[in-house]
Design an enzyme around this catalytic site. Structure first.
Site, PDB file in Angstrom:
ATOM      1  N   LEU A 151     -20.795   9.329  -2.930  1.00 45.32           N
ATOM      2  CA  LEU A 151     -21.218   8.862  -4.258  1.00 45.32           C
ATOM      3  C   LEU A 151     -22.691   8.476  -4.239  1.00 45.32           C
ATOM      4  CD1 LEU A 151     -19.835   8.465  -6.961  1.00 45.32           C
ATOM      5  CD2 LEU A 151     -19.427   6.076  -6.376  1.00 45.32           C
ATOM      6  N   GLU A 152     -23.070   7.784  -3.146  1.00 42.61           N
ATOM      7  CA  GLU A 152     -24.491   7.432  -2.996  1.00 42.61           C
ATOM      8  C   GLU A 152     -24.822   7.467  -1.514  1.00 42.61           C
ATOM      9  OE1 GLU A 152     -22.669   4.234  -4.181  1.00 42.61           O
ATOM     10  OE2 GLU A 152     -22.252   4.130  -2.029  1.00 42.61           O
ATOM     11  N   GLN A 178     -10.409   8.994   8.045  1.00 49.16           N
ATOM     12  CA  GLN A 178     -10.255   7.565   8.334  1.00 49.16           C
ATOM     13  C   GLN A 178      -9.166   6.977   7.436  1.00 49.16           C
ATOM     14  OE1 GLN A 178     -14.392   5.556   9.051  1.00 49.16           O
ATOM     15  NE2 GLN A 178     -14.711   7.237   7.617  1.00 49.16           N
ATOM     16  N   ASN A 179      -8.719   7.776   6.493  1.00 53.71           N
ATOM     17  CA  ASN A 179      -7.742   7.277   5.515  1.00 53.71           C
ATOM     18  C   ASN A 179      -6.333   7.312   6.097  1.00 53.71           C
ATOM     19  OD1 ASN A 179      -9.922   7.100   3.809  1.00 53.71           O
ATOM     20  ND2 ASN A 179      -9.495   9.057   2.797  1.00 53.71           N
ATOM     21  N   VAL A 180      -5.539   6.386   5.635  1.00 53.09           N
ATOM     22  CA  VAL A 180      -4.153   6.325   6.115  1.00 53.09           C
ATOM     23  C   VAL A 180      -3.192   6.866   5.042  1.00 53.09           C
ATOM     24  CG1 VAL A 180      -4.589   4.450   7.738  1.00 53.09           C
ATOM     25  CG2 VAL A 180      -4.005   3.880   5.380  1.00 53.09           C
ATOM     26  N   ARG A 218       0.839  -1.206   0.000  1.00 52.00           N
ATOM     27  CA  ARG A 218       0.000   0.000   0.000  1.00 52.00           C
ATOM     28  C   ARG A 218       0.875   1.257   0.000  1.00 52.00           C
ATOM     29  NH1 ARG A 218      -4.595  -0.400   4.300  1.00 52.00           N
ATOM     30  NH2 ARG A 218      -5.384   1.364   3.098  1.00 52.00           N
ATOM     31  N   ALA A 232     -16.815  12.889  -5.446  1.00 52.99           N
ATOM     32  CA  ALA A 232     -16.250  13.915  -4.547  1.00 52.99           C
ATOM     33  C   ALA A 232     -15.506  14.996  -5.331  1.00 52.99           C
ATOM     34  CB  ALA A 232     -15.288  13.244  -3.563  1.00 52.99           C
ATOM     35  N   SER A 246     -18.641   5.138   3.908  1.00 52.53           N
ATOM     36  CA  SER A 246     -19.865   4.318   3.812  1.00 52.53           C
ATOM     37  C   SER A 246     -20.675   4.359   5.100  1.00 52.53           C
ATOM     38  CB  SER A 246     -19.493   2.861   3.499  1.00 52.53           C
ATOM     39  OG  SER A 246     -18.642   2.384   4.532  1.00 52.53           O
ATOM     40  N   HIS A 285      -7.271   6.681  11.997  1.00 53.30           N
ATOM     41  CA  HIS A 285      -6.883   5.282  11.798  1.00 53.30           C
ATOM     42  C   HIS A 285      -5.389   5.140  11.556  1.00 53.30           C
ATOM     43  CE1 HIS A 285     -11.220   4.192  10.480  1.00 53.30           C
ATOM     44  NE2 HIS A 285     -11.088   4.391  11.764  1.00 53.30           N
TER      45      HIS A 285
HETATM   46  P1  NAD Z   1     -15.432  -1.868  13.681  1.00 52.49           P
HETATM   47  O1  NAD Z   1     -14.821  -0.561  13.333  1.00 52.49           O
HETATM   48  O2  NAD Z   1     -16.026  -2.693  12.620  1.00 52.49           O
HETATM   49  O3  NAD Z   1     -16.567  -1.622  14.796  1.00 52.49           O
HETATM   50  C1  NAD Z   1     -16.303  -0.670  15.830  1.00 52.49           C
HETATM   51  C2  NAD Z   1     -17.224  -0.978  16.958  1.00 52.49           C
HETATM   52  O4  NAD Z   1     -18.520  -0.497  16.585  1.00 52.49           O
HETATM   53  C3  NAD Z   1     -17.356  -2.454  17.272  1.00 52.49           C
HETATM   54  O5  NAD Z   1     -17.541  -2.610  18.662  1.00 52.49           O
HETATM   55  C4  NAD Z   1     -18.640  -2.824  16.523  1.00 52.49           C
HETATM   56  O6  NAD Z   1     -19.367  -3.837  17.203  1.00 52.49           O
HETATM   57  C5  NAD Z   1     -19.445  -1.539  16.635  1.00 52.49           C
HETATM   58  N1  NAD Z   1     -20.332  -1.378  15.502  1.00 52.49           N
HETATM   59  C6  NAD Z   1     -20.029  -1.641  14.206  1.00 52.49           C
HETATM   60  N2  NAD Z   1     -21.119  -1.399  13.457  1.00 52.49           N
HETATM   61  C7  NAD Z   1     -22.103  -0.968  14.307  1.00 52.49           C
HETATM   62  C8  NAD Z   1     -23.450  -0.564  14.137  1.00 52.49           C
HETATM   63  N3  NAD Z   1     -24.045  -0.557  12.930  1.00 52.49           N
HETATM   64  N4  NAD Z   1     -24.165  -0.166  15.233  1.00 52.49           N
HETATM   65  C9  NAD Z   1     -23.581  -0.163  16.446  1.00 52.49           C
HETATM   66  N5  NAD Z   1     -22.314  -0.551  16.678  1.00 52.49           N
HETATM   67  C10 NAD Z   1     -21.598  -0.942  15.602  1.00 52.49           C
HETATM   68  O7  NAD Z   1     -14.319  -2.765  14.364  1.00 52.49           O
HETATM   69  P2  NAD Z   1     -13.235  -2.277  15.350  1.00 52.49           P
HETATM   70  O8  NAD Z   1     -12.607  -3.528  15.816  1.00 52.49           O
HETATM   71  O9  NAD Z   1     -13.803  -1.371  16.421  1.00 52.49           O
HETATM   72  O10 NAD Z   1     -12.165  -1.414  14.465  1.00 52.49           O
HETATM   73  C11 NAD Z   1     -11.439  -0.429  15.198  1.00 52.49           C
HETATM   74  C12 NAD Z   1     -11.066   0.660  14.289  1.00 52.49           C
HETATM   75  O11 NAD Z   1     -10.020   0.215  13.382  1.00 52.49           O
HETATM   76  C13 NAD Z   1     -12.227   1.106  13.404  1.00 52.49           C
HETATM   77  O12 NAD Z   1     -12.361   2.493  13.477  1.00 52.49           O
HETATM   78  C14 NAD Z   1     -11.774   0.669  12.024  1.00 52.49           C
HETATM   79  O13 NAD Z   1     -12.246   1.558  11.047  1.00 52.49           O
HETATM   80  C15 NAD Z   1     -10.264   0.778  12.142  1.00 52.49           C
HETATM   81  N6  NAD Z   1      -9.621   0.032  11.036  1.00 52.49           N
HETATM   82  C16 NAD Z   1      -8.663   0.647  10.286  1.00 52.49           C
HETATM   83  C17 NAD Z   1      -8.111  -0.031   9.209  1.00 52.49           C
HETATM   84  C18 NAD Z   1      -7.126   0.640   8.304  1.00 52.49           C
HETATM   85  O14 NAD Z   1      -6.530  -0.023   7.453  1.00 52.49           O
HETATM   86  N7  NAD Z   1      -6.971   1.942   8.448  1.00 52.49           N
HETATM   87  C19 NAD Z   1      -8.461  -1.340   8.953  1.00 52.49           C
HETATM   88  C20 NAD Z   1      -9.426  -1.913   9.757  1.00 52.49           C
HETATM   89  C21 NAD Z   1     -10.011  -1.237  10.803  1.00 52.49           C
HETATM   90  N1  APR Z   2     -16.747  10.214  -4.561  1.00 56.96           N
HETATM   91  C1  APR Z   2     -17.459  10.199  -3.395  1.00 56.96           C
HETATM   92  N2  APR Z   2     -17.703   9.074  -2.677  1.00 56.96           N
HETATM   93  C2  APR Z   2     -17.202   7.923  -3.162  1.00 56.96           C
HETATM   94  C3  APR Z   2     -16.454   7.851  -4.373  1.00 56.96           C
HETATM   95  C4  APR Z   2     -16.245   9.070  -5.075  1.00 56.96           C
HETATM   96  N3  APR Z   2     -15.568   9.118  -6.225  1.00 56.96           N
HETATM   97  N4  APR Z   2     -16.131   6.546  -4.593  1.00 56.96           N
HETATM   98  C5  APR Z   2     -16.636   5.840  -3.559  1.00 56.96           C
HETATM   99  N5  APR Z   2     -17.294   6.663  -2.718  1.00 56.96           N
HETATM  100  C6  APR Z   2     -18.007   6.312  -1.486  1.00 56.96           C
HETATM  101  C7  APR Z   2     -18.719   4.972  -1.568  1.00 56.96           C
HETATM  102  O1  APR Z   2     -20.043   5.186  -2.015  1.00 56.96           O
HETATM  103  C8  APR Z   2     -18.687   4.525  -0.110  1.00 56.96           C
HETATM  104  O2  APR Z   2     -19.833   5.017   0.554  1.00 56.96           O
HETATM  105  O3  APR Z   2     -17.044   6.191  -0.483  1.00 56.96           O
HETATM  106  C9  APR Z   2     -17.458   5.220   0.455  1.00 56.96           C
HETATM  107  C10 APR Z   2     -16.312   4.245   0.706  1.00 56.96           C
HETATM  108  O4  APR Z   2     -16.718   3.414   1.771  1.00 56.96           O
HETATM  109  P1  APR Z   2     -15.698   2.324   2.333  1.00 56.96           P
HETATM  110  O5  APR Z   2     -15.066   1.615   1.227  1.00 56.96           O
HETATM  111  O6  APR Z   2     -16.462   1.563   3.385  1.00 56.96           O
HETATM  112  O7  APR Z   2     -14.568   3.195   3.037  1.00 56.96           O
HETATM  113  P2  APR Z   2     -14.658   3.900   4.450  1.00 56.96           P
HETATM  114  O8  APR Z   2     -16.049   4.380   4.720  1.00 56.96           O
HETATM  115  O9  APR Z   2     -13.563   4.901   4.483  1.00 56.96           O
HETATM  116  O10 APR Z   2     -14.305   2.713   5.487  1.00 56.96           O
HETATM  117  C11 APR Z   2     -14.198   3.135   6.874  1.00 56.96           C
HETATM  118  O11 APR Z   2     -13.415   0.968   7.619  1.00 56.96           O
HETATM  119  O12 APR Z   2     -12.158  -0.877   7.172  1.00 56.96           O
HETATM  120  C12 APR Z   2     -12.192   0.303   7.868  1.00 56.96           C
HETATM  121  O13 APR Z   2     -10.462   1.601   8.617  1.00 56.96           O
HETATM  122  C13 APR Z   2     -11.095   1.197   7.455  1.00 56.96           C
HETATM  123  O14 APR Z   2     -11.057   3.552   7.289  1.00 56.96           O
HETATM  124  C14 APR Z   2     -11.778   2.401   6.878  1.00 56.96           C
HETATM  125  C15 APR Z   2     -13.113   2.346   7.558  1.00 56.96           C
END
Ligand code: NAD
Ligand code: APR
Length: 235
Positions: free
Chosen positions: A203-204, A91-93, A57, A220, A178, A109
């Site tokens: 996007l949606e 949330q992006n790295v 990455r 975006a 999302s 994150h």
């Molecule tokens: P998670 O982010 O999927 O869930 C976080 C907590 O919220 C969990 O306790 C889960 O049960 C709860 N939750 C999820 N969906 C819910 C809903 N619809 N309603 C109520 N509660 C809900 O898992 P996690 O283990 O807490 O992840 C920790 C953090 O690590 C998160 O913010 C995740 O985005 C982040 N992360 C980062 C990366 C990366 O590459 N940057 C990768 C994976 C996870």
């Molecule tokens: N313009 C605007 N929105 C877009 C575009 C675009 N060109 N392309 C995709 N999207 C929207 C999609 O519709 C979706 O709702 O961006 C969102 C991407 O959602 P995810 O793939 O779930 O990414 P994200 O919401 O950042 O995930 C949150 O979850 O796994 C963990 O830590 C990880 O930071 C990540 C977190």
């Protein structure tokens, strides 16, 4: 400092820069089981595999074709023209917000281009690939440096500062996420409860769409510059 405008971004803001989102078709997780690459257990079990995933990455980020798009640039412009009033929580790295010129950024994150010494929590910049048996430049132990990325099961970073900002802002804008993952998915409710005007630029409709007072759906790179233009014109 209390920022008036708090912006949450997710993988969608970097999609048009060529970086995979997580859950869209062909998203990052589809090529990897989350358990295999983004949990502390995975790192314990297979440090080489996890380091290789994040090395790939980082390599992608070094590709000259991967650069900030008009959405990142519009947010940087907003911060320049409204000094002290704008905070980006991402949330992006990736480092595209900083490369576009944003300065007030929280990476909840973590950051792909930083590694962390597990015994001192010291952060170091990652210039080359991280090998699983690399000697830590901070404490000297082999294999100690881990990606400075928050994994599932770990707590996101700077949550106190984030909740203070959500409690005091006038406008909360969510871009390219999302709304699947907590705690970020709950930020809109927090901001709204404190009286902020809430806007979703995605996007949606996201999982949290109904919690927002205003929605503008589409790419975006189009919606964000238009929205920033309106804000700066006094809209
Ligand atoms: P998670 O982010 O999927 O869930 C976080 C907590 O919220 C969990 O306790 C889960 O049960 C709860 N939750 C999820 N969906 C819910 C809903 N619809 N309603 C109520 N509660 C809900 O898992 P996690 O283990 O807490 O992840 C920790 C953090 O690590 C998160 O913010 C995740 O985005 C982040 N992360 C980062 C990366 C990366 O590459 N940057 C990768 C994976 C996870
Ligand atoms: N313009 C605007 N929105 C877009 C575009 C675009 N060109 N392309 C995709 N999207 C929207 C999609 O519709 C979706 O709702 O961006 C969102 C991407 O959602 P995810 O793939 O779930 O990414 P994200 O919401 O950042 O995930 C949150 O979850 O796994 C963990 O830590 C990880 O930071 C990540 C977190």
């Amino acid at each position: 400092m209390q920022e008036k405008i708090v912006i949450l971004t997710g993988a969608g803001i970097s999609a048009e820069s060529g970086i995979n989102t997580f859950r869209d078709a062909g998203g990052l997780w589809e090529n990897h089981r989350i358990e295999d690459v983004a949990t502390p257990e995975a790192f314990q079990r297979d440090p080489h595999g996890v380091q290789a995933f994040y090395n790939r990455r980082r390599e992608q980020l070094r590709d000259p074709a991967i650069r900030p798009n008009a959405a990142h640039q519009a947010l940087a412009r907003l911060e320049r023209e409204r000094p002290g009033e704008v905070l980006v929580i991402t949330q992006n790295v990736d480092n595209l917000h900083e490369r576009a010129g944003s300065r007030n950024v929280i990476h909840m994150h973590g950051e792909l281009l930083k590694a962390r010494c597990q015994s001192t929590d010291t952060l170091v910049p990652v210039e080359a690939d991280l090998a699983a048996d690399l000697e830590c430049q901070v404490c000297g132990a082999a294999g100690c440096l881990r990606p400075h990325v928050v994994w599932f099961g770990e707590m996101p970073l700077e949550m106190d500062r984030i909740f203070d900002a959500l409690a005091g802002c006038e406008r909360f804008i969510s871009i390219g996420t999302s709304g699947n993952v907590y705690p970020a998915a709950g930020f809109v409710a927090e901001a709204r409860a404190h009286g902020a005007h809430t806007v979703e630029l995605n996007l949606e409709p996201s999982e949290q769409a109904t919690a927002f007072a205003e929605h503008r759906h589409g790419p975006a790179s189009e919606r964000v510059p238009d929205y920033v233009e309106e804000l700066l014109a006094g809209g």
